[in-house]
Each structure stands twice: as structure tokens, then as C-alpha cells.
Enzyme design. Structure first.
Site, PDB file in Angstrom:
ATOM      1  N   HIS A 255       0.838  -1.207   0.000  1.00 20.11           N
ATOM      2  CA  HIS A 255       0.000   0.000   0.000  1.00 20.11           C
ATOM      3  C   HIS A 255       0.878   1.265   0.000  1.00 20.11           C
ATOM      4  CE1 HIS A 255      -3.748   2.240   1.092  1.00 20.11           C
ATOM      5  NE2 HIS A 255      -2.857   3.081   1.585  1.00 20.11           N
ATOM      6  N   GLU A 256       1.833   1.300   0.920  1.00 24.67           N
ATOM      7  CA  GLU A 256       2.669   2.508   1.027  1.00 24.67           C
ATOM      8  C   GLU A 256       3.583   2.664  -0.191  1.00 24.67           C
ATOM      9  OE1 GLU A 256       1.643   4.619   2.989  1.00 24.67           O
ATOM     10  OE2 GLU A 256       0.440   3.288   4.257  1.00 24.67           O
ATOM     11  N   HIS A 259       1.702   4.656  -2.740  1.00 26.81           N
ATOM     12  CA  HIS A 259       1.804   6.107  -2.495  1.00 26.81           C
ATOM     13  C   HIS A 259       3.192   6.624  -2.894  1.00 26.81           C
ATOM     14  CE1 HIS A 259      -1.991   6.788  -0.462  1.00 26.81           C
ATOM     15  NE2 HIS A 259      -1.763   5.857   0.442  1.00 26.81           N
ATOM     16  N   GLU A 285      -4.698   7.642  -3.176  1.00 24.47           N
ATOM     17  CA  GLU A 285      -5.222   6.386  -2.661  1.00 24.47           C
ATOM     18  C   GLU A 285      -5.519   5.415  -3.806  1.00 24.47           C
ATOM     19  OE1 GLU A 285      -4.909   6.371   0.527  1.00 24.47           O
ATOM     20  OE2 GLU A 285      -5.847   4.452   0.990  1.00 24.47           O
TER      21      GLU A 285
HETATM   22 ZN    ZN Z   1      -3.222   5.145   1.791  1.00 21.04          ZN
END
Ligand code: ZN
Length: 490
Positions: A255-256, A259, A285
Site C-alpha cells: 500500500h505505502e 503512495h 489512494e
Molecule cells: Zn493510503
């Protein structure tokens, strides 16, 4: 000359903003415990400098005189103008009061949550809502119509509560129907066992590499709540480790990386300009969620991860890649948003969106929030909230004044649905690549079609440009229906 002067001034403002972000990263990862007060002083001083630069009257004069020569310059001016107008509309007294209150209130919220005492947090929440309503009114130029929209604008420029409310209204029945079908089917076996932290971190680093994280311009550390920090050539990520739940570490990392890759892949000519960062929370996101869910939780990629965990020497209670895939994507109703599966996640957001909109409109008082939360949770999830930490005190957002932020998580899911639909149409070999642990084609597609443009276009246009169609909720819902119908053999 005005444009050049403005951009030179802005460049230092951007650099100072990066330093403020770095202080935050340090605080969450490395800072000695006794330094909290010292750091608050440093952060406050820097915030003062930044606020003065953002409202500097020369910026207004340069903006008035600057004539953009092309699309890129026009985008720069749009960002700087929005920022300047916003900061100039909010009286300094109100900005300071909000900053002071929200720096204290996070601690009060944490205490209330630990003690299970909503009443301990209520007076603070009441004050925060009052100040946010005042801020919203200042931003909306005194009109009452767009209070919530003017707060939303901080996180998702161009989005309105009306548009989001419409999207959520169409999403809800299909999500609820899917949830009912899934929960009526046999639940897959969960992963069980002990997974030493050091070995998990080895796999986490491989996952970051597989999803294109540039280690020469970043690093990975541990933090209580995973996050990505920075932009340009210094983008750092954090993850966390639970020895009984390795998916927490693995999927937080992916997830990170989503980003971070967005920030790392922005065109280098946009460095230290307003275009040199992700364009909105929702688009940000969309990157983290497509990496984590659509790609990382796919059948192909989980097959590779299953093999990687075996190679690490983990004793797995699941016999094969198919049961592993089903364990990764297990659907379970639960109290906590951040632990929610793909089917339940957006229902958590819809509930917060309605409640915070009512608070900002003045229709729901802080004192009535707990009852409203618990009633709504029962109606949406069929479970009675057992304690405030599992209910209205679970998220930090409202305690730090983040009203209007929650819907960007679901917009991210919606945009991710659109992006991966377009990406799949362009990359017929995707599942075969992912099964080999190779996400290069997918991450390259995201870089070329979306990430490199940074803040050049408005959020929705950024996604539309990448996909080649106007984004809506249908691709996400189609993806969820197809994935979970197959997975649960519905
Ligand atoms: Zn996030």
C-alpha cells in the site's frame, strides 16, 4: 518577470514544506521519546514561517500579474492561487486556534480511546467541530450551502458532497447484496502460525522492490501506523509487523509503495513546484489501493507470495496457492475500518461520510454522535458496537480536524477500479506476469499514464486521462462482484 519571481519564491516554500514533512517522519520513526516538546517547538516555528509565505502579499501581486505561457505554467498558477486564496480567507486567529486545539486534542482522543470514555473526548470534539464549521464558512465566503464542500476541497479539489453522495447511493445496494451472498457461503480457512519479524521484513523488502520502489531515493522503517512521507527524490515508507499476521506487514508495505511510487515517478522537471506532488488524496489512494488490492491480492500475485513464504521456510497451514489466495481475501464483518476487507471497506466510509456531513451541517451534535454511530453500525453491519474504541473513537481523523477526508479513501477505490480496468485492457499478459512476482508492466503503465504528470491536471481529469474514460463506480463494483463470486464460488 512575475511568473519567474513567483516560482522562485514558491520553490523555497516547497522545500520548507518538505522539511516540515521530514520532521513528521522523524517523529514517527526515530525521535527519542523525551524530544516531543522540543519537536513541537520546532514544528510550530516552521509552520509560522510557512503560513507567512503562503499568505505573503507579494504572492497575490505576482499571481495578479502573471500570464501563463503554456499548460504547465497555467497548472502552476492554478495550484498556487488555490493555496493562496485558501490561506488568505481563513483569519490567522482561527488558523492558530485550530492548530493549537488539534495538536492537543489528539492526545485527549487517545486517552479517551484507551479508557473507553467518550465523555472525556466530547468537549474537545465539540470545539473542533465549531472551529471547523467556522473555517468552512470562511472558505465558503459566508454562504451556508457549501460548508462541507469547502472542507472536502482541501483533500479532493473539485469533488462535491452531492457527487460523492450519488456515487455512494449507487454503490451501497450492490455492496450490501454482495456482502450477504459472501457471508452466506462457507468461510475460507485463515492463515495461522508464528512468523518472525526479521523474515517478514525480508519479504516486505522484496515486495517493495517488486512494485517498483526506488531504494536509492527512499528507505523502509517501522512505525505504529504505516505511512509514506515526502516527494521527489526523498520518499520514505514505513510498515509494521505482527508476528501472528504477516499479511498486515506485507499489504501495508505494498500500500505505502503505491503512495511512494506515485511521488517518486513524477516528472523530475516538476521537482520543488506545486506539480511535484500527488494531485489529491483520492488519486493518491487510487495508487496505493490498486497496488495493494487489485494487483497485490490477485490470484496471480498471491500465488507468487505463497511460494516466497515457503522459500522463507515458513510452515504454512494452508496446503496450496488456491487456499492461500482465499485466506488473503477472506471477508469478515468487523468493527475496524483499517482492518476491513474489500467488500466491507466502503461501507465503513459511507457511514463516516454521512455522520461528518451532518456534524458540519449542524444537524448532528457531538453529544449525539455515539448513539448515531452505534445505530448506524447496527443497521449497516448487523453488529452492536461493544466499546468506543471499536466505534466512534477508532479513527484519529476527527480529533485532528480532518473533516472531509474520509470519502477520499472510497474515491481511491473507485479510481483504482477504473485504472485497473484500463490497465488490464492494455496488458493482456498481466496475470502471467504477476504469477511470476513481476509487476513491472503494471507499475510502468501507472507511471506513464498517471504518476509522471503529478499535479498537472485536476484529480478527476488525471484519472480520466489515464483511463481514457470518465471515472465512475461501475468498474470497481464489477471487479468486486467477479472476484468474490469466483472466490466464494457463489
Ligand atoms: Zn493510503
Amino acid at each position: 518577470m512575475s511568473f519567474a519571481d513567483l516560482m522562485a519564491f514558491q520553490r523555497d516554500t516547497e522545500a520548507l514544506g518538505h522539511i516540515a514533512g521530514r520532521l513528521g517522519w522523524d517523529q514517527e520513526t526515530m525521535m527519542p521519546r523525551g524530544a516531543a516538546g522540543h519537536r513541537a517547538e520546532e514544528a510550530g516555528a516552521l509552520e509560522g514561517v510557512l503560513h507567512a509565505r503562503r499568505t505573503d502579499l507579494r504572492v497575490g501581486e505576482w499571481l495578479a500579474a502573471a500570464v501563463p505561457a503554456d499548460e504547465v505554467q497555467a497548472a502552476h498558477l492554478r495550484h498556487i492561487r488555490r493555496d493562496y486564496t485558501r490561506h488568505s480567507k481563513v483569519p490567522a486567529r482561527l488558523a492558530q486556534e485550530l492548530a493549537r486545539l488539534t495538536s492537543l486534542s489528539q492526545g485527549i482522543w487517545a486517552e479517551a480511546r484507551a479508557r473507553g470514555e467518550v465523555a472525556h473526548f466530547l468537549p474537545t470534539l465539540q470545539q473542533i467541530v465549531a472551529l471547523k464549521r467556522e473555517e468552512a464558512a470562511a472558505l465558503a465566503d459566508g454562504t451556508n450551502a457549501g460548508l462541507y464542500d469547502s472542507l472536502l476541497d482541501d483533500y479532493e479539489p473539485g469533488a462535491t458532497a452531492e457527487w460523492i453522495g450519488g456515487v455512494f447511493g449507487r454503490m451501497r445496494p450492490r455492496l450490501v447484496a454482495l456482502r450477504e451472498r459472501v457471508l452466506g457461503a462457507a468461510a475460507p480457512e485463515p492463515l495461522k502460525g508464528e512468523f518472525p519479524a526479521e523474515q517478514q521484513m525480508r519479504i516486505a523488502r522484496d515486495l517493495a522492490t517488486a512494485f517498483g520502489y526506488d531504494w536509492t531515493r527512499g528507505r523502509l522503517d517501522l512505525a505504529v501506523h504505516p505511512f509514506s512521507s515526502g516527494s521527489g527524490n526523498d520518499v520514505r515508507i514505513t510498515t509494521r509487523v505482527s508476528e501472528t499476521d504477516p499479511f498486515n506487514c506485507f499489504y501495508s508495505t505494498i500500500h505505502e509503495v503505491g503512495h511512494a511510487a506515485y511521488e517518486q515517478n513524477i516528472d523530475q522537471s516538476f521537482l520543488f513546484t506545486p506539480l511535484g506532488r500527488g494531485v489529491s488524496m483520492g488519486v493518491h489512494e487510487s495508487q496505493s489501493r490498486s497496488y495493494e488490492n487489485q494487483l497485490g491480492r490477485s490470484r496471480g500475485f498471491t500465488g507468487w507470495l505463497f511460494g516466497r513464504m515457503q522459500a522463507e521456510g515458513f510452515a504454512l497451514n494452508l496446503p496450496d496457492a488456491d487456499s492461500f489466495y482465499r485466506a488473503v481475501n477472506r471477508v469478515q464483518p468487523g468493527f475496524i475500518r483499517t482492518e476491513a476487507d474489500e467488500v466491507h471497506y466502503n461501507l465503513h466510509i459511507m457511514m463516516r461520510f454521512d455522520l461528518e456531513r451532518a456534524m458540519i451541517a449542524g444537524d448532528l451534535q457531538a453529544a449525539d454522535l455515539e448513539a448515531a454511530w452505534n445505530d448506524r453500525f447496527m443497521a449497516d453491519f448487523g453488529v452492536a458496537v461493544d466499546k468506543p474504541a471499536n466505534g466512534m473513537l477508532q479513527d484519529v481523523h476527527w480529533s485532528v480536524g480532518l473533516f472531509g477526508y474520509f470519502p477520499t479513501y472510497s474515491l481511491g477505490n473507485l479510481y483504482a477500479g477504473c485504472l485497473v480496468k484500463a490497465l488490464r485492457a492494455d496488458l493482456p499478459g498481466l496475470d502471467g506476469d504477476l504469477a511470476r512476482g513481476d509487476a513491472t508492466a503494471a507499475t510502468g503503465w501507472m507511471r506513464e499514464r498517471l504518476q509522471r504528470f503529478g499535479g498537472l491536471r485536476e484529480p478527476r481529469q488525471t484519472v480520466a486521462h489515464a483511463c481514457g474514460f470518465e471515472p465512475d463506480e461501475a468498474p470497481l463494483l464489477d471487479y468486486l462482484d467477479a472476484k468474490f463470486s469466483e472466490l466464494y464460488r457463489l
